[in-house]
Design a protein around this motif. Structure first.
Motif: not given
Length: 174
Positions: A8, A147, A152
């Protein structure tokens, strides 16, 4: 040094994947390195490295590369247990079929006189005749997931570098 790039995390221009890397600079430490694979100078990066983590979903990490003026010329990449050299236009060169996370290895990449050579634990794995300008070395962790690939935000790639050395050998008189 530990390099970690979360799925992320932030990306750079032209990439959709996060990275935490070192980029080769010119000897003046102000300007960016910019050399050609056709130089008479042999540009060398030697690195002792271990890939210690890959993202949970897409288990792909790059630990070293030569970038040219436009794109990566070649990358040392792990996909699952497959450690290989990726060349965009030419294809892959296998280095290790069953790499185990955390295993340290020595990588030596030489570029000059119209060739790029790669050594894995002292064994030559590639001698590629190639001509590119605007080149420089990069080392660290370039996580090949995000993502959108299903990972995650807290999933990450991680690379540990225990030694990194850049050298230039002028072969003009040789």
């Amino acid at each position: 040094m530990v390099f970690r790039a979360h799925c992320g995390g932030a990306t750079t221009k032209g990439s959709s994947f996060p990275r935490c890397e070192l980029r080769e600079m010119a000897p003046d430490e102000v300007n960016r390195a910019d050399w050609s694979t056709d130089d008479k100078t042999i540009h060398t990066m030697t690195v002792r490295v271990a890939i210690t983590a890959t993202p949970r979903k897409k288990k792909h990490v790059v630990c070293a590369q030569i970038h040219d003026a436009d794109d990566d010329l070649m990358m040392v990449r792990l996909e699952g247990e497959k450690l290989f050299i990726e060349r965009n236009e030419v294809g892959e060169v296998m280095m290790e079929r069953h790499y185990q996370l955390g295993t340290e290895f020595e990588l030596k990449i030489e570029a000059g006189k119209g060739h790029v050579r790669v050594f894995y634990n002292g064994e030559e794995k590639m001698n590629w005749k190639v001509s590119r300008d605007g080149c420089y070395f990069k080392a660290g962790c370039y996580t090949q997931s995000n993502l959108k690939k299903g990972d995650d935000a807290d999933s990450y790639g991680e690379v540990v570098i225990s030694m990194l050395q850049l050298d230039e050998i002028n072969t003009e008189d040789q």
